[in-house]
Design a protein around this motif. Sequence first.
Motif, mmCIF file in Angstrom:
data_model
loop_
_atom_site.group_PDB
_atom_site.id
_atom_site.type_symbol
_atom_site.label_atom_id
_atom_site.label_comp_id
_atom_site.label_asym_id
_atom_site.label_seq_id
_atom_site.Cartn_x
_atom_site.Cartn_y
_atom_site.Cartn_z
ATOM 1 N N SER A 1 0.839 -1.208 0.000
ATOM 2 C CA SER A 1 0.000 0.000 0.000
ATOM 3 C C SER A 1 0.867 1.249 0.000
ATOM 4 N N GLY A 2 2.025 1.203 0.670
ATOM 5 C CA GLY A 2 2.947 2.340 0.659
ATOM 6 C C GLY A 2 3.504 2.588 -0.726
ATOM 7 N N VAL B 1 15.760 12.200 -4.319
ATOM 8 C CA VAL B 1 15.212 11.254 -3.358
ATOM 9 C C VAL B 1 16.279 10.187 -3.152
ATOM 10 N N LYS B 2 16.814 10.118 -1.920
ATOM 11 C CA LYS B 2 17.917 9.182 -1.653
ATOM 12 C C LYS B 2 17.928 8.804 -0.177
ATOM 13 N N ASP B 3 18.112 7.526 0.086
ATOM 14 C CA ASP B 3 18.239 7.009 1.452
ATOM 15 C C ASP B 3 17.098 7.448 2.367
ATOM 16 N N VAL C 1 6.152 10.673 -1.618
ATOM 17 C CA VAL C 1 7.078 10.025 -2.548
ATOM 18 C C VAL C 1 6.495 8.679 -2.952
ATOM 19 N N LYS C 2 6.520 8.420 -4.244
ATOM 20 C CA LYS C 2 6.115 7.120 -4.776
ATOM 21 C C LYS C 2 7.303 6.587 -5.563
ATOM 22 N N GLY C 3 7.865 5.467 -5.101
ATOM 23 C CA GLY C 3 9.107 4.983 -5.703
ATOM 24 C C GLY C 3 10.208 5.978 -5.371
ATOM 25 N N ASN C 4 10.881 6.502 -6.382
ATOM 26 C CA ASN C 4 11.902 7.539 -6.186
ATOM 27 C C ASN C 4 11.459 8.886 -6.740
#
Length: 188
Positions: A12-13, A143-145, A55-58
Amino acid sequence: MKKLLLLAVLASGLAFGQTKKVVSSDVHWWGYKVAKSAASSHDGTINVKSGNVVVKGNEVVGGSFVLDMTSINATDVSGEMQGKLNGHLKDGDFFEVEKYPTANFKITSVKKNNNKSYNKTVTGDLTVKGKTSSVSFPANIIVKDGAVSLTSAKFSFDRQKFDVAYKSSMKDVFVKDEVDMTVKLTAK
């Protein structure tokens, strides 16, 4: 059964995105006088009261931010002049912070940008003094870590669309309509 529940939560996230809370920010503004003199502009800061990035994916797919308009602060002057200018910006001549203590920005889209310095174009609805208008700006988004870093280019918006107007008998002839801003933030 616990593994199935954990997989369902994780899925779901990924499907709906993960919300990251803004943990640091720097919002800078510039306002300009029509006259071309040594003191033809002022600049300063506004605090982000709260905010989040989705955020969805990166990829950043949304977000919303609350600006604390009571924190508006001119940084190009000091002492008595700074106090007077801050009071002027907060009163009925401009932002009416007693009546409108916050402004809001809600991201409506984030699109890829071919600009070498800024990889995205962020578009959203800016609400100031109860009035809403769309604003777009180029930004570098990383978007990282588990963290999101957003740094905008300097962009402009028309203050008149939000009824941010100097209420003088001269009808705004001293202040340009465009206000410039930059935004830097980190969300985790």
